[in-house]
Motif scaffolding. Structure first.
Motif, PDB file in Angstrom:
ATOM      1  N   VAL A 122       2.641   2.413  -4.625  1.00  0.00           N
ATOM      2  CA  VAL A 122       2.746   1.758  -3.316  1.00  0.00           C
ATOM      3  C   VAL A 122       3.790   0.644  -3.325  1.00  0.00           C
ATOM      4  N   GLY A 152       0.739   2.340   1.663  1.00  0.00           N
ATOM      5  CA  GLY A 152       0.199   1.021   1.937  1.00  0.00           C
ATOM      6  C   GLY A 152      -0.836   0.585   0.912  1.00  0.00           C
ATOM      7  N   ARG A 153      -0.882  -0.724   0.668  1.00  0.00           N
ATOM      8  CA  ARG A 153      -1.812  -1.265  -0.328  1.00  0.00           C
ATOM      9  C   ARG A 153      -3.271  -1.095   0.090  1.00  0.00           C
ATOM     10  N   LYS A 154      -3.548  -1.280   1.376  1.00  0.00           N
ATOM     11  CA  LYS A 154      -4.919  -1.146   1.845  1.00  0.00           C
ATOM     12  C   LYS A 154      -5.433   0.268   1.617  1.00  0.00           C
TER      13      LYS A 154
END
Length: 313
Positions: A122, A152-154
């Motif tokens: 990511v 994305g990190r989420k």
């Protein structure tokens, strides 16, 4: 024998524990791996770059014939690593990974490898997805979970929580079926990572892995415990097969038995390495009694060095 340090079990894995794991991964990887793009397998890419002189080991398919003709010296065309790639993980969490005599259980090292891979993916803006296998039962193939690839990190944190929360089921997993899930449906070229102890017979997973290598750069992360390589001299040792539940008592004081066990283990690991090599997969071995994160850092550095020199793995 000192009991292994481990992350909490499936039922009590908390967000705080995973957050600490991700923090450790981030600090070490970002501190030791500098550069604009530091994936585990930074592929050669498809966008043309500058030319340089040919070195032994370079791919002859990248020969730059116009420059070679002008300079009368062999040259190859560099390529710029593609961004926005997809990385897919095949994570084997069968019962044989719920074992460990080192600092970690094998399952914990597998989950930690997922965390490191997610971080490396990511940070380049790429997407990461996973298929997870959790053993089999007598009446069916067991749990096979597919997590769609997202950026994305989420989203990566959600994938890590899903992998860490997968319940281990008794029975022998089908690694070949798990790898085959990465072949169907066909995906555009990217990176495929298989995380397992590879204790299933090589003929079960070798063919799906070779098929996967046709379209993707493949990395095999082999998780190993030291007691799988050699036995200590501790007298009578009760041993339980986590996949079958069978109990055996082993007389480890017998030096001949320990020698035969070590020879058989070495032959088994040699067969695994040979099958991975035949499939064209990069091979990273992580042990429960070593600093697995440092081993990953060394592997990444070696891959980047090989790419810089124009050689292959």
């Amino acid at each position: 024998m000192t009991p292994p340090t481990r992350l909490p079990t499936t039922g009590d894995r908390s967000g705080a524990v995973l957050a600490r794991l991700q923090l450790m991964v981030t600090r070490k990887l970002d501190g030791l791996l500098q550069g604009d793009y530091a994936g585990l397998l930074p592929g050669p890419g498809s966008e043309a770059g500058e030319s340089r002189e040919y070195r032994p080991g370079d791919d002859v398919r990248r020969m730059d014939w116009p420059v070679t003709a002008r300079t009368t010296m062999p040259h190859v065309r560099r390529t710029v690593a593609d961004r926005e790639l997809e990385t897919w993980l095949a994570v084997d969490l069968s019962a044989s990974l719920d074992f460990g005599t080192g600092r970690w259980l094998k399952r914990d090292v597998a989950v930690a490898a997922v965390a490191a891979l997610a971080h490396l993916t990511v940070r380049g803006g790429n997407r990461i997805g996973a298929v997870v296998g959790a053993g089999a039962t007598a009446g069916g193939p067991g749990t096979l979970l597919r997590l769609p690839a997202r950026a994305g990190r989420k989203e990566a944190q959600g994938l890590l929580r899903a992998v860490a929360g997968t319940e281990v089921r008794p029975g022998r997993g089908d690694l070949g079926a798990l790898v085959e899930m990465l072949n169907r449906p066909p995906r555009r070229r990217g990176v495929a990572v298989v995380i397992s102890d590879f204790l299933s017979p090589p003929q079960q997973w070798g063919r799906p892995l070779r098929k996967l290598r046709v379209r993707h750069d493949v990395l095999a992360v082999e998780v190993v415990d030291p007691r799988e390589l050699e036995l200590p001299d501790v007298g009578v040792l009760p041993v339980v097969d986590p996949e079958s539940g069978e109990l055996h008592e082993v007389q480890t004081a017998d030096p001949g038995l320990r020698r035969r066990y070590a020879e058989a283990a070495a032959a088994q690991r040699g067969a695994i390495a040979a099958e991975l090599r035949a499939a064209g997969a990069a091979h990273l071995r992580l042990r429960t009694d070593r600093d697995w994160l440092l081993d990953m850092v060394r592997f990444v550095a070696a891959q980047r060095h090989a790419r810089t020199r124009g050689t292959t793995r």
